[in-house]
Design a protein around this motif. Structure first.
Motif, PDB file in Angstrom:
ATOM      1  N   HIS A  22       0.832  -1.206   0.000  1.00 35.20           N
ATOM      2  CA  HIS A  22       0.000   0.000   0.000  1.00 35.20           C
ATOM      3  C   HIS A  22       0.866   1.256   0.000  1.00 35.20           C
ATOM      4  O   HIS A  22       0.647   2.178  -0.801  1.00 35.20           O
ATOM      5  N   LEU A  23       1.838   1.329   0.902  1.00 30.30           N
ATOM      6  CA  LEU A  23       2.690   2.507   0.983  1.00 30.30           C
ATOM      7  C   LEU A  23       3.529   2.640  -0.283  1.00 30.30           C
ATOM      8  O   LEU A  23       3.724   3.749  -0.796  1.00 30.30           O
ATOM      9  N   GLY A  24       4.018   1.518  -0.792  1.00 24.80           N
ATOM     10  CA  GLY A  24       4.867   1.559  -1.975  1.00 24.80           C
ATOM     11  C   GLY A  24       4.150   2.070  -3.203  1.00 24.80           C
ATOM     12  O   GLY A  24       4.671   2.926  -3.926  1.00 24.80           O
ATOM     13  N   VAL A  25       2.951   1.561  -3.459  1.00 20.83           N
ATOM     14  CA  VAL A  25       2.206   1.948  -4.666  1.00 20.83           C
ATOM     15  C   VAL A  25       1.489   3.279  -4.482  1.00 20.83           C
ATOM     16  O   VAL A  25       1.553   4.167  -5.339  1.00 20.83           O
ATOM     17  N   ASN A  26       0.797   3.447  -3.361  1.00 22.10           N
ATOM     18  CA  ASN A  26      -0.026   4.637  -3.171  1.00 22.10           C
ATOM     19  C   ASN A  26       0.794   5.895  -2.894  1.00 22.10           C
ATOM     20  O   ASN A  26       0.442   6.983  -3.371  1.00 22.10           O
ATOM     21  N   ASP A  54      -2.721   6.429   2.987  1.00 20.86           N
ATOM     22  CA  ASP A  54      -3.590   7.582   2.734  1.00 20.86           C
ATOM     23  C   ASP A  54      -3.112   8.818   3.494  1.00 20.86           C
ATOM     24  O   ASP A  54      -3.149   9.940   2.961  1.00 20.86           O
ATOM     25  N   LEU A  55      -2.676   8.618   4.720  1.00 22.31           N
ATOM     26  CA  LEU A  55      -2.118   9.746   5.471  1.00 22.31           C
ATOM     27  C   LEU A  55      -0.837  10.227   4.807  1.00 22.31           C
ATOM     28  O   LEU A  55      -0.603  11.446   4.703  1.00 22.31           O
ATOM     29  N   ALA A  56      -0.015   9.310   4.340  1.00 28.22           N
ATOM     30  CA  ALA A  56       1.233   9.688   3.679  1.00 28.22           C
ATOM     31  C   ALA A  56       0.957  10.566   2.460  1.00 28.22           C
ATOM     32  O   ALA A  56       1.651  11.569   2.237  1.00 28.22           O
ATOM     33  N   ARG A  59       9.629  14.745   7.960  1.00 26.94           N
ATOM     34  CA  ARG A  59      10.250  13.439   8.218  1.00 26.94           C
ATOM     35  C   ARG A  59       9.865  12.436   7.139  1.00 26.94           C
ATOM     36  O   ARG A  59      10.717  11.678   6.644  1.00 26.94           O
ATOM     37  N   LEU A  60       8.594  12.425   6.770  1.00 26.98           N
ATOM     38  CA  LEU A  60       8.137  11.525   5.720  1.00 26.98           C
ATOM     39  C   LEU A  60       8.841  11.835   4.398  1.00 26.98           C
ATOM     40  O   LEU A  60       9.248  10.926   3.669  1.00 26.98           O
ATOM     41  N   TRP A  61       8.977  13.117   4.081  1.00 28.82           N
ATOM     42  CA  TRP A  61       9.645  13.516   2.829  1.00 28.82           C
ATOM     43  C   TRP A  61      11.083  12.992   2.825  1.00 28.82           C
ATOM     44  O   TRP A  61      11.543  12.437   1.820  1.00 28.82           O
ATOM     45  N   ARG A  62      11.778  13.185   3.938  1.00 27.14           N
ATOM     46  CA  ARG A  62      13.169  12.744   4.027  1.00 27.14           C
ATOM     47  C   ARG A  62      13.279  11.230   3.868  1.00 27.14           C
ATOM     48  O   ARG A  62      14.136  10.729   3.123  1.00 27.14           O
ATOM     49  N   ILE A  63      12.397  10.494   4.536  1.00 28.32           N
ATOM     50  CA  ILE A  63      12.423   9.035   4.458  1.00 28.32           C
ATOM     51  C   ILE A  63      12.050   8.576   3.044  1.00 28.32           C
ATOM     52  O   ILE A  63      12.663   7.643   2.504  1.00 28.32           O
ATOM     53  N   SER A  64      11.057   9.213   2.453  1.00 29.32           N
ATOM     54  CA  SER A  64      10.634   8.846   1.095  1.00 29.32           C
ATOM     55  C   SER A  64      11.772   9.052   0.104  1.00 29.32           C
ATOM     56  O   SER A  64      11.984   8.222  -0.797  1.00 29.32           O
ATOM     57  N   ALA A  65      12.498  10.147   0.259  1.00 25.42           N
ATOM     58  CA  ALA A  65      13.645  10.415  -0.622  1.00 25.42           C
ATOM     59  C   ALA A  65      14.722   9.352  -0.431  1.00 25.42           C
ATOM     60  O   ALA A  65      15.340   8.894  -1.407  1.00 25.42           O
TER      61      ALA A  65
END
Length: 285
Positions: free
Chosen positions: A111-115, A169-171, A272-278
């Protein structure tokens, strides 16, 4: 009068072969944009595009597996070589209700990977091609989580489909709002100031419940797709805001702005999410 090819504005729609994506594609075509349909199945994409072209529309396809960063990189590069710029990016693809914990090609919870991570990567790779005035619309839901599970994003422990979907969804909501902040801030000049980023909310049903509701959910998805296209094209769209699909005076779907979401320590969580996603996607932007 025929519009010169060099002046045609382009839109990109992920999830283009699903009900919401189809509705968005038709709305964008009606507005005079050329549309690139993004999806995993070459056969389904081409059939959709051929039907549209047969009606005189400007449509083409971009095959991309959102569960593979390599595929996303290739797709973004192909689009930029082929078209150069875009005005609208609708990140509408969304998986839900994966019954057992599953990982993408790159080791992300599905879910996190695709969405989220796929759209984070795709948007970042396409951002250099954003027109002077452009819009990005991301999908979230009313059933999103209250906080990110930063200690266990892969759900190595305690996987439940609804919880995994809610986190993705929150992400996407955090991503949409943080992208808009970065494009508005004078402290981040690397981001194009003409890009507006918003989120649109779907219902929360998933899995078996969603399958039982079938027809109603497809209608809801079409409404969300139409409203997403309207948001991307409207001059009055407020960047960073959260919207939902509502019925207009004539009964047709239109976006309705919702109250700003209450997210604990939102700015900290978003950064934090942006940094981790990058870090996870190896795409820093």
């Amino acid at each position: 009068m025929t519009i010169p090819a060099s002046r045609i504005e382009h839109a990109i729609v992920t999830g283009a072969t699903e009900p919401g994506g189809r509705a968005a594609v038709l709305a964008l075509l009606d507005a005079g944009l050329a549309v690139t349909l993004v999806g995993r199945s070459p056969e389904r994409l081409q059939a959709e595009a051929d039907a549209l072209v047969a009606r005189g529309a400007r449509a083409d396809v971009l095959v991309a597996d959102l569960a593979s960063l390599a595929s996303i990189r290739e797709a973004a590069a192909r689009f930029l070589v082929r078209h150069g710029s875009w005005r609208v990016l609708l990140d509408l693809a969304r998986v839900a209700g994966v019954p057992e914990r599953t990982l993408t090609d790159d080791g992300f919870e599905w879910h996190l990977g695709v969405n989220h991570l796929a759209h984070f990567a795709l948007t970042g790779l396409l951002l250099p091609g954003a027109a002077r005035r452009a819009a990005v619309v991301s999908v979230t839901s009313s059933g999103r989580a209250e906080a990110m599970r930063f200690h266990d994003l892969r759900f190595d422990h305690g996987y439940r489909p609804a919880r995994a979907l809610a986190q993705s969804d929150l992400a996407q909501l955090l991503f949409a709002r943080e992208l808009d902040r970065r494009c508005r801030s004078v402290r981040t000049p690397a981001y194009p100031s003409g890009v507006t980023s918003v989120a649109i909310q779907t219902g929360r049903q998933a899995g078996r419940v969603a399958r039982r509701l079938g027809r109603r959910l497809r209608a809801d998805a079409r409404a969300v797709g139409c409203a997403a296209a309207e948001l991307a094209l409207a001059d009055h769209t407020r960047g960073g805001a959260l919207y939902a699909a509502a019925a207009g005076a004539d009964g047709s779907p239109m976006p309705r702005r919702l109250p700003d979401p209450r997210i604990a320590d939102e700015h900290l969580a978003a950064r934090r999410l942006w940094r981790i996603s990058a870090q996870l996607t190896r795409i820093s932007w």
